[in-house]
Design a protein around this motif. Sequence first.
Motif, PDB file in Angstrom:
ATOM      1  N   THR A  77      -1.021  -9.954  -6.732  1.00  0.00           N
ATOM      2  CA  THR A  77      -2.290  -9.496  -6.180  1.00  0.00           C
ATOM      3  C   THR A  77      -2.014  -8.308  -5.272  1.00  0.00           C
ATOM      4  OG1 THR A  77      -3.093 -11.771  -6.168  1.00  0.00           O
ATOM      5  CG2 THR A  77      -4.324 -10.180  -4.860  1.00  0.00           C
ATOM      6  N   PRO A  79      -4.057  -5.004  -2.882  1.00  0.00           N
ATOM      7  CA  PRO A  79      -5.335  -4.554  -2.321  1.00  0.00           C
ATOM      8  C   PRO A  79      -6.009  -3.569  -3.284  1.00  0.00           C
ATOM      9  CG  PRO A  79      -3.529  -4.201  -0.758  1.00  0.00           C
ATOM     10  CD  PRO A  79      -2.926  -4.573  -2.077  1.00  0.00           C
ATOM     11  N   PRO A  80      -7.305  -3.294  -3.071  1.00  0.00           N
ATOM     12  CA  PRO A  80      -7.997  -2.337  -3.945  1.00  0.00           C
ATOM     13  C   PRO A  80      -7.432  -0.928  -3.767  1.00  0.00           C
ATOM     14  CG  PRO A  80      -9.373  -2.930  -2.078  1.00  0.00           C
ATOM     15  CD  PRO A  80      -8.175  -3.833  -2.028  1.00  0.00           C
ATOM     16  N   PRO A  81      -7.655  -0.039  -4.750  1.00  0.00           N
ATOM     17  CA  PRO A  81      -7.140   1.343  -4.656  1.00  0.00           C
ATOM     18  C   PRO A  81      -7.646   2.104  -3.431  1.00  0.00           C
ATOM     19  CG  PRO A  81      -7.948   0.886  -6.877  1.00  0.00           C
ATOM     20  CD  PRO A  81      -8.326  -0.294  -6.026  1.00  0.00           C
ATOM     21  N   THR A  82      -8.741   1.667  -2.856  1.00  0.00           N
ATOM     22  CA  THR A  82      -9.294   2.348  -1.673  1.00  0.00           C
ATOM     23  C   THR A  82      -8.594   1.933  -0.381  1.00  0.00           C
ATOM     24  OG1 THR A  82     -10.948   0.592  -1.498  1.00  0.00           O
ATOM     25  CG2 THR A  82     -11.581   2.587  -2.709  1.00  0.00           C
ATOM     26  N   PHE A  83      -7.668   0.989  -0.463  1.00  0.00           N
ATOM     27  CA  PHE A  83      -6.952   0.495   0.725  1.00  0.00           C
ATOM     28  C   PHE A  83      -6.189   1.651   1.355  1.00  0.00           C
ATOM     29  CE2 PHE A  83      -4.011  -2.336   3.022  1.00  0.00           C
ATOM     30  CZ  PHE A  83      -4.886  -3.350   3.401  1.00  0.00           C
ATOM     31  N   ASP A  87      -6.433   0.612   6.987  1.00  0.00           N
ATOM     32  CA  ASP A  87      -6.524  -0.806   6.628  1.00  0.00           C
ATOM     33  C   ASP A  87      -5.217  -1.528   6.951  1.00  0.00           C
ATOM     34  OD1 ASP A  87      -9.190  -0.752   5.548  1.00  0.00           O
ATOM     35  OD2 ASP A  87      -8.370   0.264   3.781  1.00  0.00           O
ATOM     36  N   VAL A 144      -3.499 -10.610   1.739  1.00  0.00           N
ATOM     37  CA  VAL A 144      -4.129  -9.681   0.798  1.00  0.00           C
ATOM     38  C   VAL A 144      -3.194  -9.369  -0.378  1.00  0.00           C
ATOM     39  CG1 VAL A 144      -5.177  -7.368   0.623  1.00  0.00           C
ATOM     40  CG2 VAL A 144      -5.398  -8.677   2.728  1.00  0.00           C
TER      41      VAL A 144
END
Length: 199
Positions: A77, A79-83, A87, A144
């Motif tokens: 898992t 984090p999203p690409p926008t992390f 963050d 995360v």
Amino acid sequence: MKRRRAPPKPAPVDVDAGRPVRTGSAQFVRELRGRTFPSADEVLLKPSGAQLTVEYLEEKTFSVPILVARKEGLGMTLPPPTFSARDVEHYVGAEKEIEVMDVGRQVPLKMKLGDFVTYFCGSRRDRVLNVTGLEFSDTRLSNVVETPRIVRKLSWVENLWPGESARERPSLQKFCLLGARDSFTDFHVDRGGGLGVVP
């Protein structure tokens, strides 16, 4: 008895001026980016995430590098690409002291994560800094990120570390890398024996 010293490694030479190129200088980075290396495709193993099992590794014996191009099937898992670096600071904490590499001099220094993120997100930088070893297993960021299934299965710390040990259980599972533009590292051996270079 005197120790023998190995001969010093020759520095890259600026052909036009006949002077060594300073490590980390703009010219050094340009020349580093311009270098090409032979393709490793002939020796790389390229399994899918689902193929990367203990049995696969036992059969292939870790004798050549392994590249898994896509995360699907790895059981991990992220984090999203926008992390973003902000963050990371939010989940880890601005006060956490981290080791940062001064890229131009290739020497480590200590600073707070919040100070590094301010530098990283700022528009003016007087030097190039690079974080290559922010271990975050003991922070909220750990919730995360989940390491690949094969890493969890093979981890000596996770599977074999005694519950009651005189030595503290090491945290070497989850790392975050943050590098400013023009960051690089020298060739090195990572924890766990992986050979690396971070351009």
